[in-house]
Write an enzyme that holds these catalytic residues in place. Structure first.
Site, PDB file in Angstrom:
ATOM      1  N   ASN A 105     -61.715   2.018  -4.730  1.00  0.00           N
ATOM      2  CA  ASN A 105     -61.999   0.650  -5.553  1.00  0.00           C
ATOM      3  C   ASN A 105     -63.098   0.433  -6.478  1.00  0.00           C
ATOM      4  O   ASN A 105     -64.137   1.146  -6.439  1.00  0.00           O
ATOM      5  CB  ASN A 105     -62.767  -0.319  -3.963  1.00  0.00           C
ATOM      6  CG  ASN A 105     -61.632  -0.415  -3.213  1.00  0.00           C
ATOM      7  OD1 ASN A 105     -60.410  -0.302  -3.268  1.00  0.00           O
ATOM      8  ND2 ASN A 105     -62.258  -0.588  -1.786  1.00  0.00           N
ATOM      9  N   GLY A 114     -62.054   5.937   0.418  1.00  0.00           N
ATOM     10  CA  GLY A 114     -61.775   7.418   0.090  1.00  0.00           C
ATOM     11  C   GLY A 114     -62.516   8.165  -1.077  1.00  0.00           C
ATOM     12  O   GLY A 114     -62.808   9.229  -0.925  1.00  0.00           O
ATOM     13  N   ALA A 115     -62.591   7.312  -2.101  1.00  0.00           N
ATOM     14  CA  ALA A 115     -63.483   7.746  -3.159  1.00  0.00           C
ATOM     15  C   ALA A 115     -65.017   8.118  -2.867  1.00  0.00           C
ATOM     16  O   ALA A 115     -65.384   9.255  -3.531  1.00  0.00           O
ATOM     17  CB  ALA A 115     -63.056   6.871  -4.428  1.00  0.00           C
ATOM     18  N   GLY A 127     -78.419   6.647  14.897  1.00  0.00           N
ATOM     19  CA  GLY A 127     -77.868   8.007  14.863  1.00  0.00           C
ATOM     20  C   GLY A 127     -76.479   8.139  15.009  1.00  0.00           C
ATOM     21  O   GLY A 127     -75.822   7.097  15.041  1.00  0.00           O
ATOM     22  N   ALA A 164     -71.654   2.805   1.958  1.00  0.00           N
ATOM     23  CA  ALA A 164     -71.184   4.074   1.667  1.00  0.00           C
ATOM     24  C   ALA A 164     -71.713   5.220   2.653  1.00  0.00           C
ATOM     25  O   ALA A 164     -71.628   6.388   2.807  1.00  0.00           O
ATOM     26  CB  ALA A 164     -71.040   4.882   0.382  1.00  0.00           C
ATOM     27  N   ALA A 165     -72.897   4.742   3.329  1.00  0.00           N
ATOM     28  CA  ALA A 165     -73.503   5.524   4.306  1.00  0.00           C
ATOM     29  C   ALA A 165     -72.566   6.330   5.421  1.00  0.00           C
ATOM     30  O   ALA A 165     -72.490   7.327   5.458  1.00  0.00           O
ATOM     31  CB  ALA A 165     -74.304   4.781   5.196  1.00  0.00           C
ATOM     32  N   GLY A 166     -71.800   5.637   6.250  1.00  0.00           N
ATOM     33  CA  GLY A 166     -70.718   6.106   6.748  1.00  0.00           C
ATOM     34  C   GLY A 166     -69.953   6.728   6.029  1.00  0.00           C
ATOM     35  O   GLY A 166     -69.406   8.198   6.647  1.00  0.00           O
ATOM     36  N   ASP A 167     -69.283   6.530   4.788  1.00  0.00           N
ATOM     37  CA  ASP A 167     -68.298   7.341   4.296  1.00  0.00           C
ATOM     38  C   ASP A 167     -68.904   8.693   3.956  1.00  0.00           C
ATOM     39  O   ASP A 167     -68.290  10.125   4.132  1.00  0.00           O
ATOM     40  CB  ASP A 167     -67.926   6.942   2.916  1.00  0.00           C
ATOM     41  CG  ASP A 167     -67.355   5.341   3.010  1.00  0.00           C
ATOM     42  OD1 ASP A 167     -67.045   5.107   4.089  1.00  0.00           O
ATOM     43  OD2 ASP A 167     -67.695   4.538   2.202  1.00  0.00           O
TER      44      ASP A 167
END
Ligand code: RIB
Length: 312
Positions: free
Chosen positions: A15, A45-46, A228, A252-255
């Site tokens: 995206n 994904g990216a 955490g 994007a932290a989780g990604d």
């Protein structure tokens, strides 16, 4: 795996993120003025692909962009980050995926996604990409769910470990996820998948048990933001507290966390070390603005861990 690079296939979304920074998001019917906006490469994904490549993963991407200027920019960006883009197709007649993201002063975000070309990935695309050998396949839920199920099935048949980042939040038939090796939702996603309101160790354990039982995943890792990460494995569990940083933007932290777990598990297979490393990656990511510009390199992670006194 020694010093060999982890070969990772990401099947997922790409995206362009339209990000606006503002004091707080508007209520219904209200207008709020922002301080600044930018177009930033993103997509779950990216983001995972770039996160993995920056920490030395050997990353191949399977996905779709539109035949438009955003598509070209995002393809170049992935390529510049060392991601193999030979299995990314450009679709005529579809626009490239777009996310609209207001980011509040405390770093909290909200994300609205127009999937566009991300929703035209086919099973044939997955089959083509899976002709190569990989150490892990990474998936998220921003592409058609049938493609997610199909990829799990095909990768499992080839004995490639599948790491599923269960975002964005949705209800699913968990039995269709049979074959995943690691499932990693955040608290909201875990609730959508299990019906358990995850707000601490006790409820994380409850949700993890359901996820492990229904999907057969060897590891359940629930991302619990600044609390955490909660690991559940074969009846045992452990909380890995997040490193304290000033949150600027959580996008994007989780990604990046899940990507780091996938790369490190493929490199050495020590889940606790993988989570500690991933916590460092996630902490650096939230301390910077935007999705992909915030993703750290392996050198930056090493420096962060040294400063925090973490041996890994
Ligand atoms: O997880 C963050 C990502 O979600 C953003 O980059 C946005 O594109 C959406 O996919």
């Amino acid at each position: 795996m020694g010093n060999k690079k982890a070969r990772i296939l990401v099947v997922g979304s790409i995206n362009m993120d339209l990000v606006m920074n503002l004091e707080r998001s508007p209520d219904a019917g209200e207008t709020v003025l922002g301080y600044e906006y930018s177009y930033i490469p993103g997509g779950k994904g990216a983001n995972q692909a770039v996160a993995a490549a920056r920490i030395n993963g050997d990353v191949t991407f399977c996905g779709h962009v539109g035949d438009d200027s955003n598509g070209n920019i995002l393809l170049n960006d992935l390529n510049d980050n060392g991601v193999d883009i030979s299995y990314i197709k450009k679709d005529q007649g579809f626009q490239t995926g777009l996310a609209v993201i207001p980011v509040e002063a405390n770093g909290q975000n909200r994300i609205m996604v127009f999937p566009g070309a991300n929703h035209s990935i086919t099973k044939e695309d997955v089959d083509q990409a899976l002709e190569r050998d990989y150490d892990a396949v990474m998936l998220q839920l921003e592409i058609p769910i049938e493609i997610v199920f199909y990829t799990i099935e095909r990768a499992h048949a080839k004995e490639i470990p599948v790491v599923l980042d269960a975002g964005p939040s949705m209800k699913l038939d968990l039995s269709r996820l049979k074959g995943v090796y690691i499932i990693s939702p955040n608290e909201t996603e875990a609730q959508a998948l299990t019906g358990v309101l995850v707000d601490g160790d006790k409820t994380a354990l409850e949700a993890s048990k359901i996820l492990a039982k229904e999907t057969g995943a060897q590891y359940v890792i629930i991302k619990m933001g600044d609390k955490g990460a909660f690991l559940y494995e074969g009846g045992n569990y452990k909380m890995f507290p997040a490193y304290k940083v000033r949150a600027v933007d959580t996008t994007a932290a989780g990604d990046s966390f899940t990507a780091a777990v996938a790369v490190k598990m493929a490199e050495h297979g020590h889940v606790e070390k993988a989570i500690e490393y991933a916590n460092a990656v996630g902490a650096i990511c939230v301390s910077r603005k935007g999705a992909q510009p915030s993703l750290p390199t392996s050198q930056e992670v090493a420096k962060f861990m040294l400063e925090k006194g973490i041996s890994n």
